[in-house]
Design an enzyme around this catalytic site. Structure first.
Site, short mmCIF file in Angstrom:
data_model
loop_
_atom_site.label_atom_id
_atom_site.label_comp_id
_atom_site.label_asym_id
_atom_site.label_seq_id
_atom_site.Cartn_x
_atom_site.Cartn_y
_atom_site.Cartn_z
N HIS A 121 0.86 -1.19 0.00
CA HIS A 121 0.00 0.00 0.00
C HIS A 121 0.90 1.23 0.00
O HIS A 121 1.74 1.40 0.88
CB HIS A 121 -0.92 0.02 1.22
CG HIS A 121 -1.87 1.18 1.22
ND1 HIS A 121 -3.12 1.11 0.65
CD2 HIS A 121 -1.74 2.44 1.69
CE1 HIS A 121 -3.72 2.29 0.78
NE2 HIS A 121 -2.90 3.11 1.40
N CYS A 122 0.71 2.09 -0.99
CA CYS A 122 1.58 3.26 -1.16
C CYS A 122 0.83 4.51 -0.72
O CYS A 122 -0.15 4.91 -1.37
CB CYS A 122 2.01 3.39 -2.61
SG CYS A 122 3.07 4.83 -2.92
#
Length: 369
Positions: A121-122
């Site tokens: 998850h960025c």
């Protein structure tokens, strides 16, 4: 059944995309401003080509960034299950999405969905990097590095002209305000080169092995398990098809659910290993009772300086706690712990919390439970 992608412009309403877009636009426009002083766009063919190249790199980079955010990673349809009922025994069940996790699928607690071929998850995208946007994400990183190298080179050339113009004809006007502007732009450009180059190196390792950050972690634990127990059968990562085929698979337009595997491997080899690792993880968890309330703040000053100075540097959530609650702890650090608790509607809440908040339940009470 095709996977859901759910394009969403609301992902831009977050500090990650806002800051990312601001930084890239600032560095590009500042570079063009300083370069125009000594190499004007319409003053020569070289100046025109230089500006055209920088703007082209910015457009490509920005387009790939927008695609990564808007398209998203690709989500597994809710209540998904395999075509054959007997295959369900090889898959994990997601209670939040009310369906089974297909191979290479992981649930993201930030997106609150099961993500196809999830890498991570960025926060800079405000979404996950997964099957649908992983290629555009890698291209964005590469082009951004090239653009940052060009920007830093042009900005450095500007400084050299300023230093060389004393006692000669003034080519570049450089007052204090412009000096601060130059320092900011050049510093950001260098930071982008260093951080994105490291990220590109890591991502290319995964691309050449046809794996993700999460899968690399799973494989590492699988190898570690077999080093500790020689009786376990050897584990072979099933999706490594050779470097050339791995690159082709990375850019393929498959559905993100069904994957080719190497000879001698099965479709569910990785998921079976995940199930075995999950059983081990469940055996490690330790129930603890909450003795001090925690409101979920990142820097809880009431628990002391050591707790505030050694917070977990991760975007994972912090879990508020109330006195008397039971928490199942799965990860331990010196001043922080990670675990989950059940809430009234039957769902689980996960997150980090300060270690002084909880106390280990005596073994006699565990037996009673």
């Amino acid at each position: 059944m095709r996977p859901a992608r759910q394009p969403s412009l609301t992902r831009f309403l977050h500090w990650g995309p806002i800051l990312s877009i601001t930084i890239f636009k600032f560095v590009t426009l500042t570079t063009l401003y300083f370069t125009e002083m000594w190499w004007p766009c319409f003053g020569s063919l070289g100046g025109f080509l230089n500006n055209a190249l920088l703007l082209t790199l910015f457009v490509i980079s920005f387009s790939c960034y927008l695609k990564s955010v808007i398209v998203g990673p690709g989500f597994l349809p809710l209540k998904w299950k395999p075509e054959l009922e007997e295959d369900q025994q090889y898959l994990q069940f997601c209670t939040i999405c009310d369906g089974y996790k297909a191979p290479r699928v992981h649930h993201c607690h930030k997106c609150n969905r099961c993500v196809l071929k999830m890498d991570h998850h960025c926060p800079w995208l405000n979404t996950c990097v997964g099957h649908a946007n992983h290629p555009s994400f890698v291209i964005f990183i590469f082009v951004s590095i090239v653009a940052s190298i060009q920007s830093s080179t042009l900005l450095l050339r500007t400084l050299l002209l300023v230093l060389a113009q004393y006692g000669h004809r003034v080519l570049v006007y450089f007052p204090l305000k412009l000096t601060l502007l130059w320092l900011t732009a050049f510093g950001l450009a260098i930071c982008l080169i260093l951080t994105l180059s490291l990220l590109l190196f890591i991502q290319m390792k995964y691309v050449l092995k046809n794996c993700t950050n999460i899968e690399d972690w799973i494989v590492g634990k699988a190898i570690s398990r077999r080093e500790q127990d020689r009786n376990l059968p050897p584990f072979i990562y099933p999706y490594n098809l050779g470097k050339l085929n791995n690159i082709k698979a990375f850019f393929s337009k498959d559905d993100g659910i069904h994957w080719s595997v190497r000879d001698g491997c099965g479709e569910y080899d990785l998921t079976i290993e995940q199930l075995e690792q999950k059983l081990i993880k469940e055996s490690w968890k330790q129930p603890m009772v909450v003795i001090k309330e925690y409101n979920g703040r990142w820097f809880p000053l009431m628990f002391g300086v050591c707790v505030c100075c050694q917070i977990p540097w991760t975007d994972e959530t912090r879990m508020p706690l109330n006195v008397g609650e039971i928490v199942q702890v799965t990860r331990f650090r010196k001043y922080w712990m990670y675990g989950h608790k059940s809430v009234s509607n039957g769902t689980r809440v996960r997150g980090w919390f300060p270690k002084p908040c909880v106390y280990s339940i005596p073994s006699t009470l565990k037996k009673d439970k």
